[in-house]
Design a protein around this motif. Structure first.
Motif, PDB file in Angstrom:
ATOM      1  N   ALA A 264      82.109  52.804 -47.161  1.00 16.28           N
ATOM      2  CA  ALA A 264      82.342  51.968 -45.977  1.00 16.28           C
ATOM      3  C   ALA A 264      81.727  50.579 -46.154  1.00 16.28           C
ATOM      4  O   ALA A 264      82.334  49.568 -45.773  1.00 16.28           O
ATOM      5  N   ARG A 265      80.525  50.524 -46.715  1.00 11.82           N
ATOM      6  CA  ARG A 265      79.880  49.217 -46.931  1.00 11.82           C
ATOM      7  C   ARG A 265      80.638  48.385 -47.943  1.00 11.82           C
ATOM      8  O   ARG A 265      80.740  47.156 -47.804  1.00 11.82           O
ATOM      9  N   TRP A 266      81.153  49.037 -48.975  1.00  6.50           N
ATOM     10  CA  TRP A 266      81.971  48.299 -49.937  1.00  6.50           C
ATOM     11  C   TRP A 266      83.208  47.719 -49.248  1.00  6.50           C
ATOM     12  O   TRP A 266      83.539  46.545 -49.443  1.00  6.50           O
ATOM     13  N   GLN A 267      83.878  48.536 -48.455  1.00  9.69           N
ATOM     14  CA  GLN A 267      85.095  48.065 -47.791  1.00  9.69           C
ATOM     15  C   GLN A 267      84.798  46.953 -46.794  1.00  9.69           C
ATOM     16  O   GLN A 267      85.528  45.969 -46.713  1.00  9.69           O
ATOM     17  N   ILE A 268      83.726  47.106 -46.050  1.00 11.52           N
ATOM     18  CA  ILE A 268      83.422  46.129 -45.003  1.00 11.52           C
ATOM     19  C   ILE A 268      83.060  44.776 -45.604  1.00 11.52           C
ATOM     20  O   ILE A 268      83.173  43.737 -44.936  1.00 11.52           O
ATOM     21  N   SER A 269      82.654  44.762 -46.891  1.00  9.78           N
ATOM     22  CA  SER A 269      82.313  43.489 -47.532  1.00  9.78           C
ATOM     23  C   SER A 269      83.520  42.567 -47.629  1.00  9.78           C
ATOM     24  O   SER A 269      83.376  41.344 -47.699  1.00  9.78           O
ATOM     25  N   TYR A 270      84.742  43.127 -47.620  1.00 10.30           N
ATOM     26  CA  TYR A 270      85.938  42.291 -47.677  1.00 10.30           C
ATOM     27  C   TYR A 270      86.095  41.440 -46.426  1.00 10.30           C
ATOM     28  O   TYR A 270      86.777  40.405 -46.462  1.00 10.30           O
ATOM     29  N   LEU A 271      85.476  41.863 -45.328  1.00  8.86           N
ATOM     30  CA  LEU A 271      85.617  41.108 -44.084  1.00  8.86           C
ATOM     31  C   LEU A 271      84.717  39.877 -44.033  1.00  8.86           C
ATOM     32  O   LEU A 271      84.855  39.055 -43.132  1.00  8.86           O
ATOM     33  N   ASP A 272      83.803  39.756 -44.977  1.00 10.38           N
ATOM     34  CA  ASP A 272      82.886  38.619 -45.009  1.00 10.38           C
ATOM     35  C   ASP A 272      83.445  37.544 -45.931  1.00 10.38           C
ATOM     36  O   ASP A 272      83.033  37.394 -47.089  1.00 10.38           O
ATOM     37  N   ALA A 273      84.403  36.782 -45.428  1.00  8.02           N
ATOM     38  CA  ALA A 273      85.028  35.741 -46.241  1.00  8.02           C
ATOM     39  C   ALA A 273      84.056  34.609 -46.554  1.00  8.02           C
ATOM     40  O   ALA A 273      84.279  33.853 -47.502  1.00  8.02           O
ATOM     41  N   GLY A 274      82.979  34.496 -45.778  1.00  7.27           N
ATOM     42  CA  GLY A 274      81.979  33.475 -46.077  1.00  7.27           C
ATOM     43  C   GLY A 274      81.243  33.780 -47.364  1.00  7.27           C
ATOM     44  O   GLY A 274      81.011  32.889 -48.193  1.00  7.27           O
ATOM     45  N   GLN A 275      80.854  35.044 -47.552  1.00  2.00           N
ATOM     46  CA  GLN A 275      80.163  35.448 -48.768  1.00  2.00           C
ATOM     47  C   GLN A 275      81.130  35.783 -49.905  1.00  2.00           C
ATOM     48  O   GLN A 275      80.762  35.673 -51.081  1.00  2.00           O
ATOM     49  N   ARG A 276      82.343  36.208 -49.546  1.00  2.00           N
ATOM     50  CA  ARG A 276      83.316  36.580 -50.572  1.00  2.00           C
ATOM     51  C   ARG A 276      84.635  35.829 -50.342  1.00  2.00           C
ATOM     52  O   ARG A 276      85.667  36.427 -50.022  1.00  2.00           O
ATOM     53  N   PRO A 277      84.625  34.500 -50.503  1.00  2.00           N
ATOM     54  CA  PRO A 277      85.863  33.754 -50.276  1.00  2.00           C
ATOM     55  C   PRO A 277      86.928  34.023 -51.341  1.00  2.00           C
ATOM     56  O   PRO A 277      88.107  33.775 -51.105  1.00  2.00           O
ATOM     57  N   TYR A 278      86.509  34.539 -52.492  1.00  2.00           N
ATOM     58  CA  TYR A 278      87.445  34.872 -53.563  1.00  2.00           C
ATOM     59  C   TYR A 278      87.129  36.273 -54.081  1.00  2.00           C
ATOM     60  O   TYR A 278      85.970  36.687 -54.123  1.00  2.00           O
ATOM     61  N   LEU A 279      88.164  36.993 -54.478  1.00  2.00           N
ATOM     62  CA  LEU A 279      88.007  38.287 -55.125  1.00  2.00           C
ATOM     63  C   LEU A 279      88.487  38.152 -56.560  1.00  2.00           C
ATOM     64  O   LEU A 279      89.475  37.466 -56.835  1.00  2.00           O
ATOM     65  N   HIS A 280      87.788  38.825 -57.468  1.00  2.00           N
ATOM     66  CA  HIS A 280      88.134  38.736 -58.885  1.00  2.00           C
ATOM     67  C   HIS A 280      88.468  40.134 -59.397  1.00  2.00           C
ATOM     68  O   HIS A 280      87.647  41.050 -59.294  1.00  2.00           O
ATOM     69  N   LEU A 281      89.665  40.265 -59.948  1.00  2.00           N
ATOM     70  CA  LEU A 281      90.187  41.568 -60.341  1.00  2.00           C
ATOM     71  C   LEU A 281      90.322  41.672 -61.851  1.00  2.00           C
ATOM     72  O   LEU A 281      90.781  40.738 -62.519  1.00  2.00           O
ATOM     73  N   LEU A 282      89.921  42.840 -62.373  1.00  2.00           N
ATOM     74  CA  LEU A 282      90.022  43.140 -63.797  1.00  2.00           C
ATOM     75  C   LEU A 282      90.837  44.418 -64.001  1.00  2.00           C
ATOM     76  O   LEU A 282      91.314  45.033 -63.036  1.00  2.00           O
ATOM     77  N   ASP A 283      90.955  44.814 -65.243  1.00  2.00           N
ATOM     78  CA  ASP A 283      91.714  46.001 -65.639  1.00  2.00           C
ATOM     79  C   ASP A 283      91.389  47.210 -64.758  1.00  2.00           C
ATOM     80  O   ASP A 283      90.222  47.562 -64.570  1.00  2.00           O
ATOM     81  N   GLY A 284      92.429  47.852 -64.231  1.00  2.00           N
ATOM     82  CA  GLY A 284      92.223  48.988 -63.341  1.00  2.00           C
ATOM     83  C   GLY A 284      91.529  50.158 -63.996  1.00  2.00           C
ATOM     84  O   GLY A 284      90.916  50.993 -63.313  1.00  2.00           O
ATOM     85  N   GLY A 285      91.613  50.257 -65.338  1.00  2.00           N
ATOM     86  CA  GLY A 285      90.983  51.364 -66.034  1.00  2.00           C
ATOM     87  C   GLY A 285      89.484  51.375 -65.934  1.00  2.00           C
ATOM     88  O   GLY A 285      88.852  52.419 -66.143  1.00  2.00           O
ATOM     89  N   LEU A 286      88.869  50.249 -65.606  1.00  2.00           N
ATOM     90  CA  LEU A 286      87.411  50.199 -65.476  1.00  2.00           C
ATOM     91  C   LEU A 286      86.933  51.054 -64.310  1.00  2.00           C
ATOM     92  O   LEU A 286      85.826  51.601 -64.338  1.00  2.00           O
ATOM     93  N   ALA A 287      87.753  51.183 -63.272  1.00  2.00           N
ATOM     94  CA  ALA A 287      87.386  51.995 -62.105  1.00  2.00           C
ATOM     95  C   ALA A 287      88.031  53.369 -62.150  1.00  2.00           C
ATOM     96  O   ALA A 287      87.450  54.345 -61.661  1.00  2.00           O
ATOM     97  N   ASP A 288      89.236  53.445 -62.717  1.00  2.00           N
ATOM     98  CA  ASP A 288      89.962  54.717 -62.738  1.00  2.00           C
ATOM     99  C   ASP A 288      91.143  54.566 -63.678  1.00  2.00           C
ATOM    100  O   ASP A 288      92.133  53.915 -63.335  1.00  2.00           O
ATOM    101  N   ASN A 289      91.061  55.153 -64.855  1.00  2.00           N
ATOM    102  CA  ASN A 289      92.109  54.947 -65.854  1.00  2.00           C
ATOM    103  C   ASN A 289      93.311  55.848 -65.662  1.00  2.00           C
ATOM    104  O   ASN A 289      94.229  55.821 -66.472  1.00  2.00           O
ATOM    105  N   LEU A 290      93.338  56.631 -64.597  1.00  2.63           N
ATOM    106  CA  LEU A 290      94.467  57.520 -64.341  1.00  2.63           C
ATOM    107  C   LEU A 290      95.344  57.056 -63.184  1.00  2.63           C
ATOM    108  O   LEU A 290      96.457  57.541 -63.029  1.00  2.63           O
ATOM    109  N   GLY A 291      94.836  56.150 -62.347  1.00  4.72           N
ATOM    110  CA  GLY A 291      95.595  55.769 -61.156  1.00  4.72           C
ATOM    111  C   GLY A 291      95.566  56.832 -60.079  1.00  4.72           C
ATOM    112  O   GLY A 291      96.411  56.852 -59.184  1.00  4.72           O
TER     113      GLY A 291
END
Length: 463
Positions: A264-291
């Motif tokens: 929940a805390r990870w998700q709620i961080s997306y609502l703080d555009a002041g602290q996270r005005p940009y999101l940076h995305l990398l290869d999906g396999g780093l979090a889950d290589n199966l989808g």
């Protein structure tokens, strides 16, 4: 001034590319997750009683060819369901993909049957890696890459768009008859999966339907160091979005589940555009290589599968099959034969590949254990106070299509050792396709599933 005009034009031409920027993901005036395909409405004449879910792993062209072979096998598998003869491919409801598998998933989602005539020459048997290298070596692109707003992943996305996607956006993935396609990347800051779904984009008040498919695939396959992160603008706070109930409940009751609170805390961080005005995305396999993990975690956090079935109008489900296509490489034992210092590339490869493979195994075990819990949950809900005939008719099936399942040891070792790149010999592409087909069609779990639906169909017609 006339004699300087050619030089001025050249300098202007050199300066313009240096101003290159990535396209900004468009904002949304209000949440859009419920504005797509109506819940419970199957595409074309696809049955709601049968749910076919495919997941395609990462692994460059190796993964793209392996998952393509599974699509070919499903195209050639005929079933009898609800009195109609169908190809199993026509019943695919969802494809969730990562990295190399995202090329196959996105292409099929956009173009359907055309994949079987166009995808091989356009991607699988093309030297895409050579094309990327030539683009990087082009002096005109050096100036573009000199911009802080245009990285190697943007250069790759431009190439993927030219070769495969031709300006398509996620709105084009909503074509009639198409399965849902869930392309997955990794949030570089959180280390968690980031799915290109409108429900995820609602958190940042952005309109996914106008987002380029090529750029999503580039994010899903943005291997660290080799490619730059793909940046998104966070428009949170501008569209009236409210977090789902499980998030607010987890934050209000912190003693219930540490895992739920962390999510929940990870998700709620997306609502703080002041602290996270940009999101940076990398290869999906780093979090889950199966989808698999993103959708699985969401179901767990929401409290089970019944609520999701209710919301999407899928109460009539009788059979669910997960076909997990995993093109992970085998163990590389060469390092253990070297007594001295190892090359940095070997260390980086080990530090990423080995943990990813172990995490994939744990994810599959988690899915397997929850399938039985979901089955009990559905039966309990359907057959509770007022049981009806057939209320307990629900089965979940898991089929793994893994390179490690190749029977011939020599061929298994050869295909598992193929590099994770965007260039493979044509013979290797064909071998991967055939291997996927043989593994799927020969899988005992797959045969049990086919037997199960034949039995169900017979019982329906006998009543």
């Amino acid at each position: 001034m006339g004699r300087w005009r050619p030089l001025a034009l050249i300098l202007l031409g050199l300066a313009l590319p240096a101003c290159s920027v990535y396209p900004v993901n468009p904002p949304a005036a209000h949440p859009l997750a419920d504005a797509g395909r109506p819940p419970g409405e199957p595409a074309q004449d696809r049955s709601n009683a049968l749910q076919v879910i495919l997941t395609f792993s990462g692994g460059g062209t190796r993964a793209a060819a392996f998952s393509y072979g599974v699509l070919e096998a499903l195209r050639d598998t005929e079933i009898l369901w609800e009195g109609r003869r169908r190809r199993l491919l026509d019943e695919v409801d969802l494809i969730s993909s990562v990295s190399g598998g995202s090329f196959t998933a996105a292409y099929y989602g956009l173009y359907g049957e055309r994949i079987f005539t166009e995808f091989e020459p356009a991607f699988l048997k093309d030297d895409v890696q050579g094309r990327l290298t030539r683009r990087l070596l082009n002096p005109w692109n050096w100036l573009r890459l000199g911009s802080p707003l245009y990285g190697k992943s943007e250069l790759a996305a431009d190439l993927y768009d030219r070769l495969l996607f031709h300006g398509a956006t996620f709105a084009d993935l909503e074509r009639p008859g198409a399965p849902r396609v869930r392309i997955n990347a990794t949030d570089m800051t959180l280390g968690t999966g980031f799915s290109f779904t409108q429900s995820q984009f609602d958190w940042i008040c952005s309109d996914l339907s106008r987002f380029p498919v090529a750029r999503a695939v580039a994010a899903s396959s943005a291997v660290p160091v080799l490619f730059s992160p793909v940046a998104l603008h966070n428009h949170a706070g501008t569209c009236g979005f409210s977090p789902p109930a499980w998030v607010t409940e987890a934050l209000a009751r912190p003693g219930v589940s540490p895992r739920r609170i962390r999510q929940a805390r990870w998700q709620i961080s997306y609502l703080d555009a002041g602290q996270r005005p940009y999101l940076h995305l990398l290869d999906g396999g780093l979090a889950d290589n199966l989808g698999v993990r993103g959708a699985l975690d969401q179901l767990i956090l929401e409290g089970g599968i019944w609520g999701r079935m209710q919301r999407e109008g899928l109460n009539s489900i009788r059979r669910v099959i997960f076909i997990v296509v995993n093109a992970e490489p085998g163990l590389d034992l060469r390092w253990d034969r070297n007594p001295g210092d190892l090359a940095l590339s070997s260390i980086v490869n080990s530090a990423t590949t080995v943990p990813i493979n172990r995490y994939s195994f744990e994810t599959l075990e988690l899915l397997r254990s929850h399938m039985e819990l979901w089955r009990r949950e559905v039966i309990q809900q359907r057959c509770g106070a007022r049981p009806e005939p057939g209320c307990a008719e629900i089965d979940f099936h898991l089929v793994e299509v893994n390179l490690g399942s190749i029977a011939d040891p020599a061929e298994r070792a050869r295909l598992q050792s193929l590099p994770t790149s965007f260039r493979l010999p044509e013979a290797d592409v064909d071998a991967l396709r055939q291997a996927a087909r043989h593994i799927l069609l020969g899988s005992p779990a797959y045969r049990r599933f086919l037997s199960s639906i034949r039995q169900y169909d017979r019982e329906i017609h006998e009543k």
